[in-house]
Each structure stands twice: as C-alpha cells, then as structure tokens.
Design a protein around this motif. Sequence first.
Motif, PDB file in Angstrom:
ATOM      1  N   GLN A 156       0.822  -1.205   0.000  1.00  0.00           N
ATOM      2  CA  GLN A 156       0.000   0.000   0.000  1.00  0.00           C
ATOM      3  C   GLN A 156       0.854   1.252   0.000  1.00  0.00           C
ATOM      4  O   GLN A 156       0.548   2.230  -0.688  1.00  0.00           O
ATOM      5  N   SER A 157       1.956   1.220   0.767  1.00  0.00           N
ATOM      6  CA  SER A 157       2.863   2.374   0.807  1.00  0.00           C
ATOM      7  C   SER A 157       3.508   2.610  -0.549  1.00  0.00           C
ATOM      8  O   SER A 157       3.626   3.756  -1.011  1.00  0.00           O
ATOM      9  N   THR A 158       3.897   1.516  -1.203  1.00  0.00           N
ATOM     10  CA  THR A 158       4.493   1.639  -2.534  1.00  0.00           C
ATOM     11  C   THR A 158       3.493   2.184  -3.538  1.00  0.00           C
ATOM     12  O   THR A 158       3.824   3.026  -4.379  1.00  0.00           O
ATOM     13  N   ALA A 159       2.253   1.716  -3.432  1.00  0.00           N
ATOM     14  CA  ALA A 159       1.198   2.176  -4.349  1.00  0.00           C
ATOM     15  C   ALA A 159       0.942   3.667  -4.156  1.00  0.00           C
ATOM     16  O   ALA A 159       0.768   4.414  -5.127  1.00  0.00           O
ATOM     17  N   ARG A 160       0.920   4.110  -2.887  1.00  0.00           N
ATOM     18  CA  ARG A 160       0.701   5.528  -2.611  1.00  0.00           C
ATOM     19  C   ARG A 160       1.850   6.381  -3.139  1.00  0.00           C
ATOM     20  O   ARG A 160       1.646   7.458  -3.710  1.00  0.00           O
ATOM     21  N   SER A 161       3.072   5.901  -2.944  1.00  0.00           N
ATOM     22  CA  SER A 161       4.248   6.625  -3.427  1.00  0.00           C
ATOM     23  C   SER A 161       4.243   6.725  -4.942  1.00  0.00           C
ATOM     24  O   SER A 161       4.547   7.771  -5.518  1.00  0.00           O
ATOM     25  N   THR A 162       3.873   5.625  -5.586  1.00  0.00           N
ATOM     26  CA  THR A 162       3.811   5.615  -7.052  1.00  0.00           C
ATOM     27  C   THR A 162       2.744   6.579  -7.559  1.00  0.00           C
ATOM     28  O   THR A 162       2.954   7.319  -8.528  1.00  0.00           O
ATOM     29  N   ALA A 163       1.587   6.582  -6.893  1.00  0.00           N
ATOM     30  CA  ALA A 163       0.502   7.473  -7.293  1.00  0.00           C
ATOM     31  C   ALA A 163       0.899   8.935  -7.105  1.00  0.00           C
ATOM     32  O   ALA A 163       0.605   9.786  -7.953  1.00  0.00           O
ATOM     33  N   ALA A 164       1.589   9.230  -5.991  1.00  0.00           N
ATOM     34  CA  ALA A 164       2.032  10.606  -5.730  1.00  0.00           C
ATOM     35  C   ALA A 164       3.046  11.047  -6.769  1.00  0.00           C
ATOM     36  O   ALA A 164       2.986  12.179  -7.280  1.00  0.00           O
ATOM     37  N   LEU A 165       3.993  10.160  -7.093  1.00  0.00           N
ATOM     38  CA  LEU A 165       5.007  10.483  -8.102  1.00  0.00           C
ATOM     39  C   LEU A 165       4.357  10.693  -9.467  1.00  0.00           C
ATOM     40  O   LEU A 165       4.719  11.635 -10.196  1.00  0.00           O
ATOM     41  N   ARG A 166       3.398   9.836  -9.790  1.00  0.00           N
ATOM     42  CA  ARG A 166       2.705   9.967 -11.077  1.00  0.00           C
ATOM     43  C   ARG A 166       1.946  11.287 -11.140  1.00  0.00           C
ATOM     44  O   ARG A 166       1.902  11.943 -12.182  1.00  0.00           O
ATOM     45  N   ARG A 167       1.377  11.703 -10.007  1.00  0.00           N
ATOM     46  CA  ARG A 167       0.630  12.958  -9.981  1.00  0.00           C
ATOM     47  C   ARG A 167       1.569  14.152 -10.171  1.00  0.00           C
ATOM     48  O   ARG A 167       1.246  15.092 -10.891  1.00  0.00           O
ATOM     49  N   VAL A 168       2.744  14.089  -9.530  1.00  0.00           N
ATOM     50  CA  VAL A 168       3.714  15.187  -9.659  1.00  0.00           C
ATOM     51  C   VAL A 168       4.216  15.274 -11.097  1.00  0.00           C
ATOM     52  O   VAL A 168       4.226  16.353 -11.705  1.00  0.00           O
ATOM     53  N   VAL A 169       4.638  14.158 -11.653  1.00  0.00           N
ATOM     54  CA  VAL A 169       5.203  14.143 -13.002  1.00  0.00           C
ATOM     55  C   VAL A 169       4.134  14.470 -14.046  1.00  0.00           C
ATOM     56  O   VAL A 169       4.430  15.073 -15.086  1.00  0.00           O
ATOM     57  N   GLY A 170       2.887  14.107 -13.760  1.00  0.00           N
ATOM     58  CA  GLY A 170       1.821  14.310 -14.741  1.00  0.00           C
ATOM     59  C   GLY A 170       1.223  15.699 -14.742  1.00  0.00           C
ATOM     60  O   GLY A 170       0.305  15.970 -15.538  1.00  0.00           O
ATOM     61  N   ALA A 171       1.723  16.596 -13.907  1.00  0.00           N
ATOM     62  CA  ALA A 171       1.152  17.952 -13.826  1.00  0.00           C
ATOM     63  C   ALA A 171       1.076  18.663 -15.177  1.00  0.00           C
ATOM     64  O   ALA A 171       0.069  19.312 -15.475  1.00  0.00           O
TER      65      ALA A 171
END
Length: 240
Positions: free
Chosen positions: A7-22
């Motif tokens: 779950q922690s990895t999934a959250r980190s991946t989602a956060a990174l994807r959100r930052v990069v996808g801005a």
Amino acid sequence: MSTNRTQSTARSTAALRRVVGAPFRGQTYRNLLYLALAFPLGLGYFVGLVTGAALGVGLLITLVGLPVLLVTLSATTFAASLEAWLATRLGGVEASVPAILRESTLEGGLVLPGDGFLDAVRHLLTASSTWTSVVLVLSKFAFGIVSFVALVTSVAVTATMVAAPLVYDSATVNLGLTGEAGIDAYSVGPWVVDTLPEALVVAAGGLVLVVLALNLLNLLAQMQARYTAALLRVDAEVTE
C-alpha cells in the motif's frame, strides 16, 4: 507487513505519477489562468473597495455617505460572487456565493431578500458572508501580488533554461545572483555555459524545474480556491 509495504508503494507511485503528470492535466492550465487573473482582479477590487469606503465615510455627514457605503458593500459581495465562480470553474473547488445573493432572485427583475428595502439592507449587514467577502476582496490583492511574482519568475527562469541550447552561444543570459558581472556569455550563477552538452544539461534541468514549478503553482491556486470557499461558506447552511 507485506500488505502495508504494498500500500505504501502504491501511494508513493501514485504521488510520483501525480507530480510528473502535472504538465499533462487540464486542471493545471485552469489553475494557471486562475493565478494569472488574480493580480488584475485583486488590484481592481482593492482600488474599488478602498475608494468607495473612503468616499462613503467622508460623506457620512451628508445624506450621500450611507448610500455610498451600502453600494460599496453590495459591490463587494458581487466581487466575492465572481471569486466563488472562479474558484469553482477554474480552481475546481466548490464555493458558494454570499448569502445576500443566494437569497435574491432575478426573475422579472432583481428581487432582494426580505420584506422591502430596509429588510434587504438588514440581511446584507447581518450576513456573516457579507463581511467575509470584504476580507476576501482585500486579501485578493495580496494573493494577486504573490501569484504575479510566482508566475513571472517561474516563466522567466524555466524558459531561459529550456532555451539554453538555442541561445547559449549567441546571447548574454545570466541566471542566479552569483553570476559574475560583465560576462558576455550564457551563465547559470558562476557556471559559464559555452558548449552544447552543457546547454543540454541546463535545458534538462529546466524541464525538471518546469514540472516542479507547475506543481507549486497548482498548490498555490488550490490554496486560494479553498480559502475562498471557506470564507464564503460561513453561513451557507443557514440559508439552505
């Protein structure tokens, strides 16, 4: 333990994807428009409110002063209504208009709340959102200045860096406070960029900075939109 790590990895991946996808989200560009409008609107609100208030107070000894103050206060609620619309349409945050406007209707002409003009004035003066509208309109000027500085600085720095491969050998560009005065070359602080590989490194750094800047500008826009919604929500439940 394994589930928590997943779950922690999934959250980190989602956060990174959100930052990069801005740069690829439509909301980012609505936020930028929201920020770009903040300074001219904030300046207009500030000048109008201060001028109206000063004129009304100065004329209180006559019969004109009180109507001027009431008109200024009413205009402030209309400005706050515009801000609620911008926060909703551009900021993506649901914001309600001031109570006096929620209680008015436009069918067959403007119909004010209450029983007659004096009752409508009482509604205007006693609604909490009327006075939070004043706070919103005044604070919009400060937010507009911050937005203007943030936008201009971000665009100037990132555009100069991204354009490095095109201008490094033909323009005098200095970035940073530590650059040496009089250097007739493209430089970033004390670093003089005079080769294409160096310019490409600067451009790559500029692209990273673009992503970071867009995320920070998104955050700034969201803070203002949520602030607007919070100020105008004070008496929404009372009138619903």
